[in-house]
Design a protein around this motif. Structure first.
Motif, PDB file in Angstrom:
ATOM      1  N   PHE A   1      65.110  21.729 101.085  1.00 47.96           N
ATOM      2  CA  PHE A   1      65.571  21.132 102.336  1.00 47.96           C
ATOM      3  C   PHE A   1      65.757  22.117 103.480  1.00 47.96           C
ATOM      4  CE2 PHE A   1      67.377  18.542  98.861  1.00 47.96           C
ATOM      5  CZ  PHE A   1      66.648  17.389  99.079  1.00 47.96           C
TER       6      PHE A   1
ATOM      7  N   GLN B   1      67.020  15.782 106.714  1.00 46.87           N
ATOM      8  CA  GLN B   1      67.277  16.324 105.378  1.00 46.87           C
ATOM      9  C   GLN B   1      67.797  15.227 104.451  1.00 46.87           C
ATOM     10  OE1 GLN B   1      69.839  19.601 106.675  1.00 46.87           O
ATOM     11  NE2 GLN B   1      68.271  21.054 105.990  1.00 46.87           N
TER      12      GLN B   1
ATOM     13  N   ARG C   1      64.940  12.921 103.564  1.00 43.61           N
ATOM     14  CA  ARG C   1      64.092  13.530 102.536  1.00 43.61           C
ATOM     15  C   ARG C   1      64.767  13.475 101.165  1.00 43.61           C
ATOM     16  NH1 ARG C   1      61.371  19.506 102.237  1.00 43.61           N
ATOM     17  NH2 ARG C   1      59.953  18.970 100.551  1.00 43.61           N
TER      18      ARG C   1
END
Length: 178
Positions: free
Chosen positions: A109, A141, A144
């Motif tokens: 990340f 982030q 994701r």
């Protein structure tokens, strides 16, 4: 710590935690006037959560996701032989002490992701399930993290002499900054 000593490390951490709790209890259970003064001084100072947020550099505005995820632990980077001892020790440690990561999976990340793991259960002989809350000041982030297509490279954990392969995170709750 070698693979033969995770239990010793867990016992030491548990003993340290028990000693700290006992010392705090003894210090806090003295005369009532002193306890009241101590509580007032704490109320005027920074709260525990504010101090933790400060120490791990948690941004004031964060996106947060909670849920579960699974991981498998192996004896080598080749990920062929399950590390039963390492997986068990990790679960025991998280259930006893919880785990706060100030730089969670920065290899995936980048910087700024903060992870809190508070429960672990072995769900198959080769798989642990973890309950988490993870925050970041960067929404992408968290997006994701919650994307089931995100893949995680195997990572080594020296504490348990274990190579971990994280599986996708299942985010059941997502909250933006207020």
């Amino acid at each position: 710590m070698t693979s033969s000593s995770p239990a010793r490390g867990i016992r030491f951490a548990s003993l340290l935690l028990a000693t700290t709790v006992t010392a705090a209890s003894v210090a806090g259970c003295t005369a009532e006037a002193r306890t009241t003064t101590r509580i007032e001084a704490t109320a005027q100072g920074r709260s525990l959560l504010a101090e933790v947020a400060h120490q791990i550099a948690l941004p004031a505005r964060t996106w947060t996701a909670s849920g579960t995820h699974t991981a498998k632990g192996y004896t080598t980077k080749a990920a062929k032989t399950v590390n039963v001892e390492g997986m068990k020790a990790d679960c025991v440690n998280i259930n006893l002490n919880k785990k706060l990561s100030a730089a969670f999976r920065s290899d995936v990340f980048g910087p700024g992701v903060k992870g809190f793991f508070y429960k672990c259960r072995q769900v198959r002989p080769d798989t642990n399930r973890y309950w988490f809350t993870i925050s970041s000041g960067d929404r992408t982030q968290i997006d994701r993290l919650c994307d089931p297509a995100t893949r995680y490279p195997i990572v080594y954990d020296g504490q348990y002499d274990t190579y971990w392969l994280d599986e996708p995170f299942t985010c059941t709750t997502r909250i933006g900054p207020s």
